[in-house]
Enzyme design. Structure first.
Site, mmCIF file in Angstrom:
data_model
loop_
_atom_site.group_PDB
_atom_site.id
_atom_site.type_symbol
_atom_site.label_atom_id
_atom_site.label_comp_id
_atom_site.label_asym_id
_atom_site.label_seq_id
_atom_site.Cartn_x
_atom_site.Cartn_y
_atom_site.Cartn_z
ATOM 1 N N LYS A 122 67.006 -9.277 -3.327
ATOM 2 C CA LYS A 122 67.620 -8.618 -2.263
ATOM 3 C C LYS A 122 67.820 -7.159 -2.806
ATOM 4 O O LYS A 122 67.977 -6.939 -4.066
ATOM 5 C CB LYS A 122 69.083 -9.324 -2.227
ATOM 6 N N ASP A 162 68.343 -6.093 6.648
ATOM 7 C CA ASP A 162 69.950 -6.669 6.698
ATOM 8 C C ASP A 162 70.827 -5.903 7.229
ATOM 9 O O ASP A 162 70.027 -4.815 8.173
ATOM 10 C CB ASP A 162 70.018 -7.046 5.085
#
Ligand code: NDP
Ligand code: 2IT
Length: 449
Positions: A122, A162
């Site tokens: 991430k 995201d």
């Protein structure tokens, strides 16, 4: 377990969200560790909580007033036992290393559940896109990619979107990667259709969360037909959750952003959802403007320091938290249960606090944690990677059908793992155990690396 928690807290005392995510997984996998003593002997817990690589970097760019701006960039490459690092990028002022580590940790188990070969990663930045012009967003994305490009690649690490990173940002990031590396590859997912994107990727997280909900309801011989639903957020995940709920005959009565929520008793139907998509994705406005267009709906401003969120205090059958972490606490959970909610499917990552999760499990709600319920997004990212490798694209129906099958398979995997370890119907235990066992076995196969 307590030694591991103490160790990570001592090492990184300020990373609260990361501690929270690790604690939940360790609690669930306790019976697995008891049954498999080699896991402790091989130090898997110590290894799995430590990222394989953490990259932080300076991002310097010029705003429209010719002022120099400096942001922080991150990429946490958490675990590559199952495949190349895979996971989104978040651009939001709240981003810090603890948040990116929690998201990367969760991502590894989520990716494991999808059945596809992807490790966990991430990244993101504390850049705030709100109020920035397209040109500023482009310059920021270019500056961010100027550094990130040296760490990623289609067989190494494949970022995606995201919070704050959607089609526009993926376009600018991809353009800069291509220019710097002189390569047209599937290094990012969530690309536009014309240049390597997959059909259904924008829809996948929201659709998947509703497919998962439908699977859970089927265990009680119910369907989404006629169900009143609370949805939070109004971004990518919330929009396509709403779209699929409508398609399956449900009614969505709430949507929100970080300043408040709307309640529309009549339901956010197809036409109103088209307005929300235009408002949020093109005009980049606020959800309060929904009530200017549809005056029968009400807008409620929500103070971020509140001890409960009135959004969760309405009569409903189902809830789909689709905004952000810890947006729903124990008091909200109690309100939901009191108001008749008996299903919660998490579109967001870790939206429920530990106290809220306890309430859901105690009251035997059909409760699906994010790493199971929102895995459809990364699953279709995996399908985008497969299509890129083959240099072809599958039709919409084919990708949607694969998504449905993957969500069905995750649902069954969670139920089976929960039952195997004495917790039938507990999707939290099931998702954590199944996700963990696959990652850990791969780590053991691959030795101390
Ligand atoms: P978007 O940026 O498209 O939308 C985010 C939404 O959440 C906006 O409505 C935003 O409101 C709201 N929000 C953000 N921060 C806060 C906050 N602190 N408090 C209240 N509301 C907030 O992001 P996505 O829809 O992509 O992501 C939503 C969630 O889903 C995140 O948890 C993300 O990690 C998760 N997720 C996303 C996937 C994807 O494929 N995109 C896949 C799996 C999970 P505002 O405009 O006011 O900021
Ligand atoms: O949290 C997530 O699963 C995402 N933001 C999507 C990740 C991806 O690589 O598609």
């Amino acid at each position: 377990m307590s030694e591991i928690m103490e160790m990570i807290k001592a090492r990184d005392p300020e990373q609260r969200e990361f501690h929270q995510a690790v604690h939940e997984v360790l609690q669930s996998v306790q019976p697995v560790l008891e049954r498999n003593p080699e896991y402790r002997q091989q130090g898997v817990l110590e290894r799995i909580v430590e990222p394989e690589r953490v990259i932080t970097f300076r991002v310097v760019w010029m705003d429209d007033e010719d002022q120099v701006q400096v942001n922080r960039g991150y990429r946490v490459e958490m675990n590559s036992a199952l495949g190349p690092y895979k996971g989104g990028l978040r651009f939001h002022p709240s981003v810090n290393l603890g948040i990116i580590k929690f998201l990367a940790f969760e991502q590894g188990f989520k990716n494991s559940l999808t059945t596809l070969a992807m490790g966990g990663g991430k990244g993101g930045s504390d850049f705030n896109p709100r109020g920035r012009s397209d040109a500023e967003v482009m310059r920021f994305c270019q500056a961010f990619m100027a550094e990130l490009q040296r760490h990623i690649g289609p067989n190494t690490d494949i970022p995606a979107g995201d919070i704050g990173v959607g089609a526009r940002e993926i376009g600018y990031l991809f353009g800069m990667y291509k220019k710097l590396r002189n390569e047209f590859t599937g290094v990012l997912t969530g690309k536009s259709l014309a240049w390597g994107g997959s059909l259904i990727r924008p829809e996948a997280t929201g659709y998947g969360a509703v497919y998962f909900a439908a699977e859970m309801l089927a265990t009680r011989d119910q369907t989404m037909e006629g169900k009143t639903c609370l949805v939070s957020g109004s971004g990518n995940v919330a929009q396509f959750t709403t779209e699929k709920i409508n398609e399956l005959g449900g009614r969505v009565v709430t949507l929100s952003d970080s300043t408040g929520y709307i309640y529309d008793e009549q339901g956010v139907d197809e036409g109103k959802l088209a307005f929300v998509k235009q408002l949020k994705n093109i005009r980049r406005g606020r959800i309060s403007e929904y009530c200017d267009e549809y005056p029968d709906a009400v807008y409620v401003a929500v103070d971020p320091s509140r001890d409960f969120n009135p959004l969760w205090d309405h009569q409903a059958h189902c809830a789909f938290p689709c905004a952000t972490e810890n947006e729903l606490n124990d008091r909200d959970a109690e309100n939901m249960i009191k108001n008749g909610v008996d299903l919660v499917s998490e579109g967001a990552n870790m939206p429920s606090t530990p106290g809220a999760v306890d309430r859901f499990v105690e009251h035997r709600l059909l409760y699906a944690p994010g790493k199971a319920a929102n895995a459809g997004g990364v699953a279709v990212s995996g399908l985008e990677m497969a299509q890129n490798s083959m240099r072809l694209s599958w039709p919409r129906e084919e990708v949607d059908e694969r998504l449905k099958q993957i969500m069905k398979s995750i649902h069954k995997t969670c139920l089976d793992a929960g039952a195997e370890y004495g917790q039938p119907g507990n999707y939290v235990a099931g998702a954590n155990i199944a996700g963990f066992v696959k990652v850990v076995n791969a780590m053991l196969d691959q030795g101390l690396v």
